[in-house]
Design a protein around this motif. Structure first.
Motif, PDB file in Angstrom:
ATOM      1  N   ALA A  15       1.441  -1.083  -0.316  1.00 51.23           N
ATOM      2  CA  ALA A  15       0.446  -0.045  -0.141  1.00 51.23           C
ATOM      3  C   ALA A  15       1.035   1.218   0.230  1.00 51.23           C
ATOM      4  N   PHE A  16       2.292   1.227  -1.281  1.00 51.31           N
ATOM      5  CA  PHE A  16       2.721   2.063  -0.573  1.00 51.31           C
ATOM      6  C   PHE A  16       1.807   3.677  -1.210  1.00 51.31           C
ATOM      7  N   PHE A  17       1.158   3.766  -2.087  1.00 51.24           N
ATOM      8  CA  PHE A  17       0.713   4.751  -2.544  1.00 51.24           C
ATOM      9  C   PHE A  17      -0.108   5.511  -1.258  1.00 51.24           C
ATOM     10  N   SER A  18      -0.464   4.271  -0.675  1.00 53.10           N
ATOM     11  CA  SER A  18      -2.053   4.835   0.829  1.00 53.10           C
ATOM     12  C   SER A  18      -0.708   5.844   1.464  1.00 53.10           C
ATOM     13  N   PHE A  19       0.597   5.110   1.911  1.00 54.53           N
ATOM     14  CA  PHE A  19       1.545   5.501   2.630  1.00 54.53           C
ATOM     15  C   PHE A  19       1.615   7.336   1.892  1.00 54.53           C
ATOM     16  N   VAL A  20       2.068   7.033   1.382  1.00 51.79           N
ATOM     17  CA  VAL A  20       2.142   8.666   0.801  1.00 51.79           C
ATOM     18  C   VAL A  20       1.542   9.482   0.854  1.00 51.79           C
ATOM     19  N   VAL A  21       0.039   9.142   0.865  1.00 52.99           N
ATOM     20  CA  VAL A  21      -0.974   9.882   1.101  1.00 52.99           C
ATOM     21  C   VAL A  21      -1.441  10.199   1.848  1.00 52.99           C
ATOM     22  N   TYR A  22      -1.143   9.262   2.729  1.00 54.24           N
ATOM     23  CA  TYR A  22      -1.356   8.898   4.288  1.00 54.24           C
ATOM     24  C   TYR A  22      -0.430  10.342   5.019  1.00 54.24           C
ATOM     25  N   VAL A  23       1.064  10.305   4.891  1.00 56.22           N
ATOM     26  CA  VAL A  23       1.996  10.977   5.237  1.00 56.22           C
ATOM     27  C   VAL A  23       1.557  12.275   5.012  1.00 56.22           C
ATOM     28  N   ILE A  24       0.856  12.807   3.570  1.00 57.96           N
ATOM     29  CA  ILE A  24       0.383  14.289   3.452  1.00 57.96           C
ATOM     30  C   ILE A  24      -0.336  14.810   4.386  1.00 57.96           C
ATOM     31  N   THR A  25      -1.239  13.376   4.804  1.00 57.98           N
ATOM     32  CA  THR A  25      -2.790  14.028   4.606  1.00 57.98           C
ATOM     33  C   THR A  25      -3.006  14.131   6.757  1.00 57.98           C
ATOM     34  N   MET A  26      -1.446  13.452   7.132  1.00 56.08           N
ATOM     35  CA  MET A  26      -0.642  13.387   8.767  1.00 56.08           C
ATOM     36  C   MET A  26      -0.307  14.878   8.840  1.00 56.08           C
ATOM     37  N   VAL A  27       0.827  14.875   8.002  1.00 59.08           N
ATOM     38  CA  VAL A  27       1.032  17.401   8.295  1.00 59.08           C
ATOM     39  C   VAL A  27      -0.614  18.230   8.236  1.00 59.08           C
ATOM     40  N   GLY A  28      -1.285  17.497   7.240  1.00 57.02           N
ATOM     41  CA  GLY A  28      -2.351  19.005   6.657  1.00 57.02           C
ATOM     42  C   GLY A  28      -3.452  18.640   8.336  1.00 57.02           C
ATOM     43  N   GLU A  29      -3.433  17.587   9.100  1.00 60.41           N
ATOM     44  CA  GLU A  29      -4.777  16.935   9.886  1.00 60.41           C
ATOM     45  C   GLU A  29      -3.954  17.789  11.056  1.00 60.41           C
ATOM     46  N   THR A  30      -2.726  18.032  11.522  1.00 56.19           N
ATOM     47  CA  THR A  30      -2.125  17.915  12.565  1.00 56.19           C
ATOM     48  C   THR A  30      -1.676  19.887  12.634  1.00 56.19           C
TER      49      THR A  30
END
Lengths: 468, 256
Positions: free
Chosen positions: A228-243
């Motif tokens: 799920a490499f693509f999910s990982f990239v998207v998650y890392v971007i969104t976790m910065v936006g979320e915090t």
């Protein structure tokens, strides 16, 4: 085959007799809490609280030191060994400061907002598996406060309530900058939570469960960062936006909003927002660790030593903490190297890129998983001595072709754009072609504005050529 | 039988929900009402969790509290920081009619609910311990009820598109840009260099203070129309007189 079954097959496209091929396991938590008395849960809750508070104290010092290094200066190094007690001193100072409530503030909500933000930050950590089963006070219990069949959704839900703290803080302060900061924050978190949830769906599809202990157990042979490499990239971007962290800290951008939603806060109530921000960082990092990096499990090489002795008992905390701090370091690294993005660019990235692309990715993963589980036929083909399922090969081929085609089209467009932008300016320029005087670019030759003055033969014909 | 923990949970959260629901009716500020609704929705989610429906409970909190109520709050905050409800009745007798209808509805609901008889409690233990809460729900939604589910989603998407189309206003003609404005000014020959800026004085520099024309009268063009409509324009007189005082003192000093 009855008529009804046939109709259902025709409509859904899923053969009913193949439903038996789906994994017959349950999606309930793997962690076993049957030997955990209520007082032990209280002890674990207290331990998690202390773990988070100590980590926060440490990470603020860590952040200032690392950013200091990145900016060629030492950072705080006076209070305690290596400046380790700097955060404690700052916290004490913050508590002793005067607590100001603005005259225009809505008093009840103004006090409520930091409480919501700080308490909600702690809740999510209850479902994070910090380690495997251990012996604790004579009981065999998992190093996790609790688990649910929908544990990961709980984290998203609690994050959604935590935003109320920020939004209400902005509204109740009764001034403009906090209001704008609160509005930005709510829009930001809602839009990025969609992309984050979609990114996590791929992990749910692979593990067949939303319970964190089950997801960690499913990663014992392969961490989901690979499939799920693509999910990982998207998650890392969104976790910065979320915090609300740089480069996405638009809700509190100093340059634009003088602090955003917490502009009017001071003393203990400000400290609560500060604490909530750092604990939220820990929560999203812990979730990333659990979902993509195998949670508390030892890294592949170490896990094999002595038939997995490092994968048992209290060792789990070590691996979990190391992975957690890799993400924290990433947060600090981002803050040290990237400038803040503009608000409209940030929203465009979220809605027009991340959400549609992640949606396509989830559909692709659904097909890959369907092929793996045998929903699309179970014939295999022999290749270099190994058996490969045909359906999986076909699906992966189709996805690869689509991705290749999309990249080809996109690169062609980029090349056209670059060619257009790097085209040299015309050699001669009529400064009055557009009706206003325009200075020439370096190396450009001026056409005299009027034939009557310069006597040059035909500048009129050139007018159209040099425009634009 | 319900367990002791569940009873305690109900008797603690039940009154809180009722108070919050009443808060929605009686709160003066729209934001307070929105907070009350959010509280009711969180409590509903916790009730679902207690009723062995973890997926439903968490989704209730996630979707309704986290997204829907947040959007409500967003709009309410945008409308105005301090907008309270007006208590003026626009339709005569509307309140009494509403009260009567509400009473009628209450009687209807209570009589209907009062006649309901409950069978023996089943619980969800069998389902939750088998394939699991989420999987069972999923096999129902995407198996037996897949058409109802898909049609509902199509309806919802249509409704969302309809709302967007209805709310979207097409612009008639081109929006004048900076360049068009500049050309228009040059062509008409009035205020060619743009409107005059508001006043900058020795002791004041604010958008609500008009600038002075060469003959000493304040320029109405230099302040925003919005401020004029709101009657928030101040007079430049104190700044002029104070400046004149200073000039007078300087002249006195020279004379001495």
């Amino acid at each position: 085959m009855s008529n009804a079954t046939f109709a259902l097959e025709a409509l859904t496209g899923i053969p009913q007799h193949l439903a038996a091929l789906a994994p017959a396991t349950t999606d309930n938590p793997k962690a076993d809490f049957s030997d955990t008395p209520w007082w032990l849960s209280l002890v674990k809750a207290l331990l998690i609280f202390v773990y988070l508070l100590l980590s926060t104290l440490l990470v603020i010092w860590f952040e200032r030191r690392v950013i200091g290094r990145m900016q060629q200066r030492p950072g705080p190094n006076r209070t305690g060994p290596f400046g380790l007690l700097q955060t404690l001193a700052d916290g004490m100072k913050l508590m002793l400061k005067e607590d100001i409530t603005p005259a225009a503030a809505d008093r009840v909500v103004y006090s409520l907002a930091p409480l919501i933000a700080a308490t909600m930050a702690f809740v999510s950590f209850a479902i994070i598996p910090i380690g495997p089963d251990v012996w604790m006070f004579g009981h065999h219990t998992p190093l996790q406060l609790t688990d649910l069949p929908v544990a990961v959704l709980l984290v998203l839900a609690v994050a959604g309530i935590g935003v109320y703290g920020i939004v209400l803080a902005g509204w109740s302060s009764g001034s403009t900058y906090p209001l704008v900061g609160g509005l930005r924050s709510s829009a930001q978190v809602i839009s990025y939570e969609i992309a984050m949830g979609l990114a996590l769906v791929a992990v749910f599809l692979y593990s067949g469960s939303m319970s964190t202990s089950q997801i960690v157990a499913a990663q014992s042979s392969l961490w989901y960062i690979l499939p799920a490499f693509f999910s990982f990239v998207v998650y890392v971007i969104t976790m910065v936006g979320e915090t609300n962290r740089l480069p996405f800290d638009l809700a509190e951008g100093e340059g634009e909003l003088t602090g955003g939603f917490h502009t009017e806060y001071s003393s203990m109530r400000f400290a609560m927002f500060y604490l909530a921000e750092y604990i939220n960082m820990f929560t999203v990092s812990a979730l990333a660790t659990t979902m993509f990096l195998g949670g508390w499990q030892a890294p592949p090489g170490i896990a094999a030593i002595n038939s997995g002795m490092f994968n048992h008992g209290w060792w789990g905390i070590l691996w979990f903490t190391i992975k957690l701090w890799i993400f924290m370091w990433f947060f600090v690294w981002l803050r040290g190297s990237l400038p803040r993005v503009r608000y409209d660019q940030f929203m465009r990235l979220g809605w027009k890129f991340l959400i549609p692309v992640t949606l396509a990715w989830v559909v692709a993963v659904a097909f890959i998983r369907g092929a793996q589980l045998g929903y699309l036929g179970d014939s295999t083909v022999g290749l270099v001595g190994r058996e490969f399922p045909v359906a999986t090969l076909v699906i992966v081929g189709v996805i690869a072709a689509l991705a290749l085609g999309a990249t080809w089209v996109w690169e062609g467009k980029q090349a056209d754009k670059v060619a257009r932008e790097s085209a040299p300016p015309p050699e001669r320029i009529d400064p009055y072609a557009g009706g206003y005087p325009v200075p020439p670019m370096p190396g450009q030759e001026l056409v005299e504005p009027s034939p009557a003055i310069s006597g040059s033969p035909t500048p009129v014909a050139l007018k159209e050529d040099t425009r634009g | 039988m319900t367990g002791l923990g569940e009873q305690i949970l109900f008797w603690v959260l039940g009154p809180i929900s009722v108070v919050a629901a009443l808060g929605l009716l009686f709160a003066k500020k729209a934001v307070h009402a929105a907070i009350c609704v959010a509280l009711v929705m969180v409590n509903l989610g916790i009730f679902y969790l207690a009723e062995q429906a973890p997926f439903l409970g968490v989704i209730q909190i996630f979707v309704y509290t986290g997204a829907v109520m947040m959007l409500f709050l967003f709009v309410v905050m945008l409308i105005g920081v301090d907008s309270s409800d007006s208590l003026v009745e626009t339709l005569r007798g509307q309140r009494w009619a509403a009260l009567l209808l509400a009473l009628g509805l209450a009687v209807l609901i209570f009589t209907a609910v009062g006649t309901v008889t409950f069978g023996p409690m089943q619980g969800l233990d069998d389902v939750n311990n088998g394939a699991g809460n989420v999987s069972t729900l999923a096999s129902l939604i995407f198996g037996q009820y897949v058409w109802a589910f898909e049609i509902t989603s199509a309806l919802l998407i249509t409704a969302a598109m309809g709302a967007m189309v209805l709310a979207h206003r097409e612009r008639l003609g081109q929006r004048p840009g900076q360049r068009v404005w500049a050309e228009r000014r040059v062509r008409s020959g009035r205020n060619v260099a743009g409107l005059p800026a508001p006043g900058v004085y020795a002791r004041s520099n604010a958008v609500d203070t008009p600038a002075l024309l060469p003959d000493g009268t304040p320029s109405e063009l230099s302040v925003s129309r919005v401020l004029v409509a709101r009657e928030q324009v101040t007079t430049p007189v104190p700044y002029i007189t104070s400046a004149e005082d200073v000039e007078g003192e300087i002249e006195e000093g020279y004379e001495r």
